[in-house]
Motif scaffolding. Structure first.
Motif, PDB file in Angstrom:
ATOM      1  N   ALA A 119       0.934  -1.252   0.027  1.00  0.00           N
ATOM      2  CA  ALA A 119       0.172   0.024  -0.044  1.00  0.00           C
ATOM      3  C   ALA A 119       0.900   1.196   0.096  1.00  0.00           C
ATOM      4  O   ALA A 119       0.588   2.171  -0.746  1.00  0.00           O
ATOM      5  N   LEU A 120       1.771   1.135   0.822  1.00  0.00           N
ATOM      6  CA  LEU A 120       2.660   2.496   0.850  1.00  0.00           C
ATOM      7  C   LEU A 120       3.509   2.684  -0.527  1.00  0.00           C
ATOM      8  O   LEU A 120       3.570   3.799  -0.988  1.00  0.00           O
ATOM      9  N   ARG A 121       3.881   1.456  -1.028  1.00  0.00           N
ATOM     10  CA  ARG A 121       4.532   1.750  -2.295  1.00  0.00           C
ATOM     11  C   ARG A 121       3.496   2.160  -3.546  1.00  0.00           C
ATOM     12  O   ARG A 121       4.146   3.112  -4.094  1.00  0.00           O
ATOM     13  N   ARG A 122       2.500   1.907  -3.550  1.00  0.00           N
ATOM     14  CA  ARG A 122       1.690   2.346  -4.478  1.00  0.00           C
ATOM     15  C   ARG A 122       1.171   3.966  -4.057  1.00  0.00           C
ATOM     16  O   ARG A 122       1.166   4.945  -4.990  1.00  0.00           O
ATOM     17  N   SER A 123       1.426   4.227  -2.921  1.00  0.00           N
ATOM     18  CA  SER A 123       1.016   5.612  -2.596  1.00  0.00           C
ATOM     19  C   SER A 123       2.259   6.552  -2.874  1.00  0.00           C
ATOM     20  O   SER A 123       1.907   7.636  -3.523  1.00  0.00           O
ATOM     21  N   ILE A 124       3.470   5.988  -2.513  1.00  0.00           N
ATOM     22  CA  ILE A 124       4.543   6.758  -3.129  1.00  0.00           C
ATOM     23  C   ILE A 124       4.570   7.007  -4.762  1.00  0.00           C
ATOM     24  O   ILE A 124       5.038   8.071  -5.121  1.00  0.00           O
ATOM     25  N   VAL A 125       4.486   5.876  -5.437  1.00  0.00           N
ATOM     26  CA  VAL A 125       4.059   5.997  -6.975  1.00  0.00           C
ATOM     27  C   VAL A 125       3.127   6.955  -7.358  1.00  0.00           C
ATOM     28  O   VAL A 125       3.390   7.951  -8.069  1.00  0.00           O
ATOM     29  N   LEU A 126       1.901   6.701  -6.528  1.00  0.00           N
ATOM     30  CA  LEU A 126       0.896   7.838  -7.106  1.00  0.00           C
ATOM     31  C   LEU A 126       1.201   9.262  -6.792  1.00  0.00           C
ATOM     32  O   LEU A 126       0.955  10.162  -7.508  1.00  0.00           O
ATOM     33  N   PHE A 127       1.768   9.597  -5.540  1.00  0.00           N
ATOM     34  CA  PHE A 127       2.330  10.796  -5.347  1.00  0.00           C
ATOM     35  C   PHE A 127       3.443  11.394  -6.328  1.00  0.00           C
ATOM     36  O   PHE A 127       3.204  12.250  -6.859  1.00  0.00           O
ATOM     37  N   ASP A 128       4.462  10.654  -6.691  1.00  0.00           N
ATOM     38  CA  ASP A 128       5.289  11.166  -7.673  1.00  0.00           C
ATOM     39  C   ASP A 128       4.583  11.181  -9.058  1.00  0.00           C
ATOM     40  O   ASP A 128       5.076  12.446  -9.654  1.00  0.00           O
ATOM     41  N   LEU A 129       3.977  10.504  -9.295  1.00  0.00           N
ATOM     42  CA  LEU A 129       3.202  10.507 -10.738  1.00  0.00           C
ATOM     43  C   LEU A 129       2.169  11.851 -10.844  1.00  0.00           C
ATOM     44  O   LEU A 129       2.209  12.550 -11.796  1.00  0.00           O
ATOM     45  N   THR A 130       1.421  12.036  -9.746  1.00  0.00           N
ATOM     46  CA  THR A 130       0.312  13.058  -9.556  1.00  0.00           C
ATOM     47  C   THR A 130       1.154  14.286  -9.552  1.00  0.00           C
ATOM     48  O   THR A 130       0.725  15.344  -9.931  1.00  0.00           O
ATOM     49  N   ASN A 131       2.223  14.441  -8.857  1.00  0.00           N
ATOM     50  CA  ASN A 131       3.182  15.573  -8.861  1.00  0.00           C
ATOM     51  C   ASN A 131       3.656  15.930 -10.011  1.00  0.00           C
ATOM     52  O   ASN A 131       3.612  17.199 -10.404  1.00  0.00           O
ATOM     53  N   ASP A 132       4.264  15.031 -10.724  1.00  0.00           N
ATOM     54  CA  ASP A 132       4.619  15.488 -12.259  1.00  0.00           C
ATOM     55  C   ASP A 132       3.508  15.720 -12.985  1.00  0.00           C
ATOM     56  O   ASP A 132       3.640  16.846 -13.580  1.00  0.00           O
ATOM     57  N   LEU A 133       2.248  15.316 -12.825  1.00  0.00           N
ATOM     58  CA  LEU A 133       1.234  15.577 -13.757  1.00  0.00           C
ATOM     59  C   LEU A 133       0.599  16.801 -13.482  1.00  0.00           C
ATOM     60  O   LEU A 133       0.471  17.568 -14.639  1.00  0.00           O
ATOM     61  N   LEU A 134       0.431  17.233 -12.175  1.00  0.00           N
ATOM     62  CA  LEU A 134      -0.565  18.214 -11.941  1.00  0.00           C
ATOM     63  C   LEU A 134       0.395  19.312 -11.613  1.00  0.00           C
ATOM     64  O   LEU A 134       0.147  20.647 -11.913  1.00  0.00           O
ATOM     65  N   ALA A 135       1.407  19.187 -10.996  1.00  0.00           N
ATOM     66  CA  ALA A 135       2.551  20.447 -10.584  1.00  0.00           C
ATOM     67  C   ALA A 135       3.466  20.409 -11.557  1.00  0.00           C
ATOM     68  O   ALA A 135       3.645  21.897 -11.874  1.00  0.00           O
ATOM     69  N   LYS A 136       4.102  19.716 -12.031  1.00  0.00           N
ATOM     70  CA  LYS A 136       5.163  19.717 -13.308  1.00  0.00           C
ATOM     71  C   LYS A 136       4.486  20.118 -14.412  1.00  0.00           C
ATOM     72  O   LYS A 136       5.185  20.440 -15.572  1.00  0.00           O
ATOM     73  N   CYS A 137       3.256  19.663 -14.658  1.00  0.00           N
ATOM     74  CA  CYS A 137       2.420  19.935 -16.025  1.00  0.00           C
ATOM     75  C   CYS A 137       3.165  19.240 -17.033  1.00  0.00           C
ATOM     76  O   CYS A 137       3.066  20.001 -18.083  1.00  0.00           O
TER      77      CYS A 137
END
Length: 192
Positions: A119-137
């Motif tokens: 569960a934590l690995r999934r959360s880390i991956v999701l955080f990284d991907l959504t940060n790239d997608l939404l914050a770094k656009c």
């Protein structure tokens, strides 16, 4: 099972005490199963703009890239499984394939001393991907953004959308509607 929110917050609070910075050969880095699972339905690399890369004629700074967009991983036998930095890893592998880097090139990575829970690995991956997608656009097309978010996040039973899911609200508690997400990204809500 422990609440992921609590586990994720505890992980973040103690992160600096549970990592080592090591130089690791690119060939020893593979993606974690959590990345593979998320990419199975929606691989963000496919959404990137394609262009001929001409780094062979420039002084592309691969070592600096590995620090600016770091890879966080954990040991798995003789290999290291990456949880973050998948775009960095793709760029480094491409550089080796194009003979811009030697096949035994090593970069600095953050290595977790202990393998995180599933569960934590999934959360880390999701955080990284959504940060790239939404914050770094890294993708600006509204339909593509919507596609990736809907593929990556699970919609909770009885909820109208992913934006009300526990998983989404862990990272973006104030973005609980598509209208708020659209406003945050300064895009039209029509396709989101």
């Amino acid at each position: 099972m422990e609440n992921v929110d609590t586990e994720l917050l505890r992980f973040d609070d103690s992160l600096f005490e549970q990592i080592d910075v090591l130089q690791v050969k690119i060939s020893a880095l593979i993606t974690d199963d959590a990345i593979d699972e998320i990419f199975k339905d929606a691989n963000p690399v496919s959404g990137l703009r394609t262009s001929k890369q001409s780094v062979s004629d420039s002084a592309y700074l691969f070592n600096l890239l590995s620090i600016q967009s770091p890879i966080i991983c954990y040991r798995d036998r003789k290999r290291f499984k990456a949880l973050t930095g998948c775009f960095t890893l793709i760029k480094l592998r491409a550089a080796i394939a194009q003979h811009l880097l030697p096949s035994d090139h090593a970069v600095m990575v953050f290595v977790l001393r202990k393998k995180p829970s599933v569960a934590l690995r999934r959360s880390i991956v999701l955080f990284d991907l959504t940060n790239d997608l939404l914050a770094k656009c890294f993708i600006s097309d509204t339909k593509k953004i919507s596609f990736f978010l809907r593929a990556w996040f699970r919609k909770d039973e009885g909820k109208k959308s992913i934006y009300q899911s526990k998983e989404w609200l862990t990272y973006f508690p104030s973005l609980n509607t598509s209208a708020k997400v659209a406003e945050y990204l300064s895009i039209s809500k029509a396709d989101l």
